[in-house]
Design an enzyme around this catalytic site. Structure first.
Site, PDB file in Angstrom:
ATOM      1  N   ASP A  29      29.478  29.733  48.735  1.00 53.33           N
ATOM      2  CA  ASP A  29      29.918  29.223  47.435  1.00 53.33           C
ATOM      3  C   ASP A  29      29.419  30.173  46.344  1.00 53.33           C
ATOM      4  O   ASP A  29      28.281  30.632  46.369  1.00 53.33           O
ATOM      5  CB  ASP A  29      29.363  27.812  47.214  1.00 53.33           C
ATOM      6  N   ASN A  87      34.352  16.625  48.835  1.00 48.68           N
ATOM      7  CA  ASN A  87      34.797  15.972  47.615  1.00 48.68           C
ATOM      8  C   ASN A  87      36.315  15.848  47.665  1.00 48.68           C
ATOM      9  O   ASN A  87      37.007  16.817  48.008  1.00 48.68           O
ATOM     10  CB  ASN A  87      34.364  16.787  46.393  1.00 48.68           C
ATOM     11  N   GLY A  93      35.176  14.232  42.663  1.00 54.57           N
ATOM     12  CA  GLY A  93      34.613  15.439  42.070  1.00 54.57           C
ATOM     13  C   GLY A  93      35.216  16.725  42.582  1.00 54.57           C
ATOM     14  O   GLY A  93      34.645  17.807  42.415  1.00 54.57           O
ATOM     15  N   GLN A  94      36.399  16.636  43.200  1.00 56.13           N
ATOM     16  CA  GLN A  94      37.052  17.851  43.717  1.00 56.13           C
ATOM     17  C   GLN A  94      37.613  18.670  42.561  1.00 56.13           C
ATOM     18  O   GLN A  94      38.335  18.133  41.703  1.00 56.13           O
ATOM     19  CB  GLN A  94      38.178  17.466  44.679  1.00 56.13           C
ATOM     20  N   HIS A 100      38.128  21.596  51.325  1.00 52.90           N
ATOM     21  CA  HIS A 100      36.944  22.385  51.680  1.00 52.90           C
ATOM     22  C   HIS A 100      35.780  21.475  52.007  1.00 52.90           C
ATOM     23  O   HIS A 100      35.560  20.453  51.371  1.00 52.90           O
ATOM     24  CB  HIS A 100      36.556  23.368  50.569  1.00 52.90           C
ATOM     25  N   LEU A 101      35.046  21.901  53.014  1.00 56.42           N
ATOM     26  CA  LEU A 101      33.811  21.240  53.444  1.00 56.42           C
ATOM     27  C   LEU A 101      32.649  22.018  52.851  1.00 56.42           C
ATOM     28  O   LEU A 101      32.538  23.228  53.054  1.00 56.42           O
ATOM     29  CB  LEU A 101      33.741  21.280  54.974  1.00 56.42           C
ATOM     30  N   HIS A 102      31.777  21.322  52.109  1.00 54.09           N
ATOM     31  CA  HIS A 102      30.545  21.956  51.640  1.00 54.09           C
ATOM     32  C   HIS A 102      29.487  21.806  52.725  1.00 54.09           C
ATOM     33  O   HIS A 102      29.258  20.702  53.234  1.00 54.09           O
ATOM     34  CB  HIS A 102      30.003  21.260  50.387  1.00 54.09           C
TER      35      HIS A 102
HETATM   36  P1  5GP Z   1      34.636  21.039  44.657  1.00 58.24           P
HETATM   37  O1  5GP Z   1      34.033  20.736  43.311  1.00 58.24           O
HETATM   38  O2  5GP Z   1      36.134  21.184  44.560  1.00 58.24           O
HETATM   39  O3  5GP Z   1      34.211  20.128  45.760  1.00 58.24           O
HETATM   40  O4  5GP Z   1      34.041  22.440  45.078  1.00 58.24           O
HETATM   41  C1  5GP Z   1      34.599  23.659  44.698  1.00 58.24           C
HETATM   42  C2  5GP Z   1      33.553  24.707  44.960  1.00 58.24           C
HETATM   43  O5  5GP Z   1      34.184  25.953  44.976  1.00 58.24           O
HETATM   44  C3  5GP Z   1      32.456  24.758  43.908  1.00 58.24           C
HETATM   45  O6  5GP Z   1      31.201  24.550  44.524  1.00 58.24           O
HETATM   46  C4  5GP Z   1      32.593  26.167  43.318  1.00 58.24           C
HETATM   47  O7  5GP Z   1      31.356  26.751  43.019  1.00 58.24           O
HETATM   48  C5  5GP Z   1      33.329  26.901  44.425  1.00 58.24           C
HETATM   49  N1  5GP Z   1      34.177  27.982  43.986  1.00 58.24           N
HETATM   50  C6  5GP Z   1      35.107  27.936  42.983  1.00 58.24           C
HETATM   51  N2  5GP Z   1      35.731  29.118  42.866  1.00 58.24           N
HETATM   52  C7  5GP Z   1      35.179  29.943  43.810  1.00 58.24           C
HETATM   53  C8  5GP Z   1      35.429  31.301  44.162  1.00 58.24           C
HETATM   54  O8  5GP Z   1      36.269  31.992  43.593  1.00 58.24           O
HETATM   55  N3  5GP Z   1      34.681  31.801  45.174  1.00 58.24           N
HETATM   56  C9  5GP Z   1      33.745  31.058  45.828  1.00 58.24           C
HETATM   57  N4  5GP Z   1      33.062  31.664  46.825  1.00 58.24           N
HETATM   58  N5  5GP Z   1      33.489  29.772  45.525  1.00 58.24           N
HETATM   59  C10 5GP Z   1      34.209  29.218  44.522  1.00 58.24           C
END
Ligand code: 5GP
Ligand code: ZN
Length: 114
Positions: A29, A87, A93-94, A100-102
Site C-alpha cells: 500500500d 472495505n 470505507g472503500q 482489494h484485500l488489506h
Molecule cells: P480502501 O480505502 O479502498 O479500502 O483502500 C484503498 C487503499 O489503496 C488505501 O489504503 C490507499 O493507500 C491505497 N492506494 C490508493 N492508491 C494507490 C496506488 O496508486 N498505489 C498503491 N500501492 N496503493 C494505493
C-alpha cells in the site's frame, strides 16, 4: 483503462509487487497503516466484494485470500499474526473501486476498527 488497480495489475503504473498468482497480485500500500500493509487484488476487474457472487465470486475471493495467506507467511507474519480487511462500499470505507484485500501486520491491531 482508468482503474488504478487494473493499471497496477497490468504493470502500467509502478507498485512494489510482493507476489502474484494466475489471478491475483499483491503489492505494498502506498500509504501504509501498519509496518506491513499489503493489498491483494484480483487481476480481472471486480468493483467490490459485494460483486463477488456465485462460483466466479468464490473463485476470485479464494484466489485473493490464498495469495494473501502466502504473502503473509513470506513476510514472517504467521507467528505474530495479522489482519485481513476488505472495505466494501461507502459505509465500509472503500475508496478504490477495485476489490482489494488489506493485509496488515507488524503491530498490535485494535478492536473495534474505526
Ligand atoms: P480502501 O480505502 O479502498 O479500502 O483502500 C484503498 C487503499 O489503496 C488505501 O489504503 C490507499 O493507500 C491505497 N492506494 C490508493 N492508491 C494507490 C496506488 O496508486 N498505489 C498503491 N500501492 N496503493 C494505493
Ligand atoms: Zn480495476
Amino acid at each position: 483503462m482508468s482503474c488504478i488497480f487494473c493499471q497496477i495489475a497490468a504493470g502500467e503504473i509502478p507498485a512494489e509487487i510482493l507476489g502474484r498468482s494466475e489471478s491475483a497480485v499483491a503489492f505494498r500500500d502506498v500509504n501504509p497503516q501498519a509496518p506491513v500493509h499489503v493489498l491483494v487484488i484480483p487481476v480481472d476487474h471486480l468493483g467490490s466484494a459485494a460483486e463477488a457472487r456465485g462460483d466466479a465470486g468464490e473463485a476470485t475471493l479464494g484466489a485473493v485470500m490464498r495469495l494473501g495467506v502466502e504473502v503473509a507467511a513470506g513476510l514472517g507474519l504467521v507467528e505474530g499474526g495479522y489482519r485481513f480487511v476488505i472495505n466494501t462500499g461507502a459505509d465500509g470505507g472503500q475508496t478504490v473501486p477495485h476489490l482489494h484485500l488489506h493485509l496488515l501486520g507488524g503491530r498490535q491491531m485494535r478492536w473495534p476498527p474505526g
